[in-house]
Design an enzyme around this catalytic site. Structure first.
Site, PDB file in Angstrom:
ATOM      1  N   ASP A  11       0.812  -1.215   0.000  1.00 45.57           N
ATOM      2  CA  ASP A  11       0.000   0.000   0.000  1.00 45.57           C
ATOM      3  C   ASP A  11       0.849   1.271   0.000  1.00 45.57           C
ATOM      4  O   ASP A  11       2.067   1.225   0.195  1.00 45.57           O
ATOM      5  CB  ASP A  11      -0.959   0.010   1.205  1.00 45.57           C
ATOM      6  CG  ASP A  11      -0.322  -0.567   2.472  1.00 45.57           C
ATOM      7  OD1 ASP A  11       0.908  -0.488   2.600  1.00 45.57           O
ATOM      8  OD2 ASP A  11      -1.059  -1.097   3.316  1.00 45.57           O
ATOM      9  N   ASN A  55      -7.623  -3.423  14.472  1.00 42.33           N
ATOM     10  CA  ASN A  55      -8.991  -3.804  14.073  1.00 42.33           C
ATOM     11  C   ASN A  55      -8.992  -4.996  13.097  1.00 42.33           C
ATOM     12  O   ASN A  55     -10.025  -5.354  12.558  1.00 42.33           O
ATOM     13  CB  ASN A  55      -9.732  -2.609  13.453  1.00 42.33           C
ATOM     14  CG  ASN A  55      -9.071  -2.091  12.175  1.00 42.33           C
ATOM     15  OD1 ASN A  55      -8.155  -2.722  11.635  1.00 42.33           O
ATOM     16  ND2 ASN A  55      -9.539  -0.955  11.670  1.00 42.33           N
ATOM     17  N   GLU A  72      -9.698  -2.376   5.368  1.00 44.97           N
ATOM     18  CA  GLU A  72     -10.335  -2.111   6.653  1.00 44.97           C
ATOM     19  C   GLU A  72     -11.554  -3.023   6.842  1.00 44.97           C
ATOM     20  O   GLU A  72     -12.060  -3.607   5.870  1.00 44.97           O
ATOM     21  CB  GLU A  72     -10.772  -0.636   6.702  1.00 44.97           C
ATOM     22  CG  GLU A  72      -9.614   0.367   6.668  1.00 44.97           C
ATOM     23  CD  GLU A  72      -8.896   0.529   8.020  1.00 44.97           C
ATOM     24  OE1 GLU A  72      -8.865  -0.438   8.805  1.00 44.97           O
ATOM     25  OE2 GLU A  72      -8.366   1.623   8.262  1.00 44.97           O
TER      26      GLU A  72
HETATM   27  C1  F6R Z   1       1.421  -1.547   6.123  1.00 47.30           C
HETATM   28  C2  F6R Z   1       0.092  -2.149   6.216  1.00 47.30           C
HETATM   29  C3  F6R Z   1      -0.690  -2.161   7.481  1.00 47.30           C
HETATM   30  C4  F6R Z   1       0.147  -2.369   8.730  1.00 47.30           C
HETATM   31  C5  F6R Z   1      -0.743  -2.324   9.966  1.00 47.30           C
HETATM   32  C6  F6R Z   1       0.066  -2.517  11.243  1.00 47.30           C
HETATM   33  O1  F6R Z   1       1.949  -1.691   4.816  1.00 47.30           O
HETATM   34  O2  F6R Z   1      -0.367  -2.615   5.241  1.00 47.30           O
HETATM   35  O3  F6R Z   1      -1.650  -3.188   7.413  1.00 47.30           O
HETATM   36  O4  F6R Z   1       0.798  -3.612   8.647  1.00 47.30           O
HETATM   37  O5  F6R Z   1      -1.410  -1.104  10.020  1.00 47.30           O
HETATM   38  O6  F6R Z   1       0.929  -1.435  11.392  1.00 47.30           O
HETATM   39  P1  F6R Z   1       2.136  -1.494  12.426  1.00 47.30           P
HETATM   40  O7  F6R Z   1       3.061  -2.551  11.959  1.00 47.30           O
HETATM   41  O8  F6R Z   1       2.760  -0.122  12.352  1.00 47.30           O
HETATM   42  O9  F6R Z   1       1.540  -1.798  13.761  1.00 47.30           O
END
Ligand code: F6R
Length: 240
Positions: free
Chosen positions: A65, A133, A140
């Site tokens: 992403d 979540n 999401e």
């Molecule tokens: C990042 C992504 C997100 C993160 C998730 C957890 O490329 O796709 O799904 O993996 O938001 O974020 P962290 O690792 O910062 O807790």
């Protein structure tokens, strides 16, 4: 699914690298993530490369992403993140790395282009973090599992969680991102998911312990995947 609990992020990331290395070779294609979770794994990859044990010269990569609305020079853009935390320290060729071009104002063209790139790629191992979540990539809760690359409005809890990278100011956090879809993530041959800290307990419990597979907790879709490794620290472990 293999569920592995470690005393620390460092230990989990070392084992994640051992698993990763057993699944790939120097011509493989990697699916990469950003955020806090994969950083220690990337450090392992860099150290092993610097020790002369692995070359990324022929490796290809596809990122999950990128934020919409910030420039690639912004320290928290995922283009910059990947340079700082991995690409600048290994011999991967820039032309072999792929990140959604979400800085381009023609987002429809961006989605079409990244979907075409992914459709012609065979990702050997997808690295994943998970949101509190349950989001994977930026899919999401409520995102249909069959969706491909799309623009997402980030949930308030995701914006709040990511504000730690933006001076704790939620107003500075981008509100949208371009993300691979669940469908794209599920095409990877193997998946390694990393989760650290208590905030991840709900997502991990839903993935590992509950029988329900639901779009309301996107990571639960991974129960349908034949080769998933989930590595957590003891804080993220729901059984403690
Ligand atoms: C990042 C992504 C997100 C993160 C998730 C957890 O490329 O796709 O799904 O993996 O938001 O974020 P962290 O690792 O910062 O807790």
């Amino acid at each position: 699914m293999k569920y592995l609990v470690f005393n620390s992020k460092k230990e989990a990331s070392k084992e994640a690298y051992t698993i990763l290395k057993s699944l790939i070779n120097e011509n493989s294609t990697l699916g990469l993530a950003t955020g806090g979770s994969p950083i220690a794994l990337y450090e392992e990859m860099i150290a092993d490369y610097k020790a002369g044990n692995f070359s990324y010269k022929n490796v290809k990569s596809y990122n999950l992403d990128e934020y919409v609305g910030i420039s690639y020079d912004h320290p928290e853009s995922y283009h910059k993140f990947m340079k700082i935390n991995l690409f600048d320290h290994i011999d991967i060729k820039k032309e072999n790395t792929h990140i959604p071009d979400a800085g381009n104002s023609d987002l429809n063209a961006v989605l079409k282009n990244y979907q075409e790139q992914l459709n012609s790629a065979d990702i050997d191992v997808q690295i994943l973090g998970v949101g509190s979540n349950g989001h994977i990539g930026f899919n999401e809760p409520g995102t249909p599992f069959e969706k491909g690359v799309h623009v997402v409005d980030l949930k308030q809890e995701t914006i709040e969680a990511n504000s730690r990278f933006f001076n704790n100011d939620i107003n500075l956090v981008p509100k949208q991102a371009v993300t691979m879809g669940i469908k794209d993530i599920m095409r990877a041959k193997h998946i390694i998911l990393l989760a650290f800290g208590e905030a991840k307990q709900y997502a991990i419990k839903s993935l590992v312990e509950c029988d329900e597979i639901t779009e309301n907790i996107p990571c639960t879709v991974l129960k349908n995947h034949p080769s998933v490794y989930v590595l957590v620290d003891k804080e993220a472990d729901f059984k403690k």
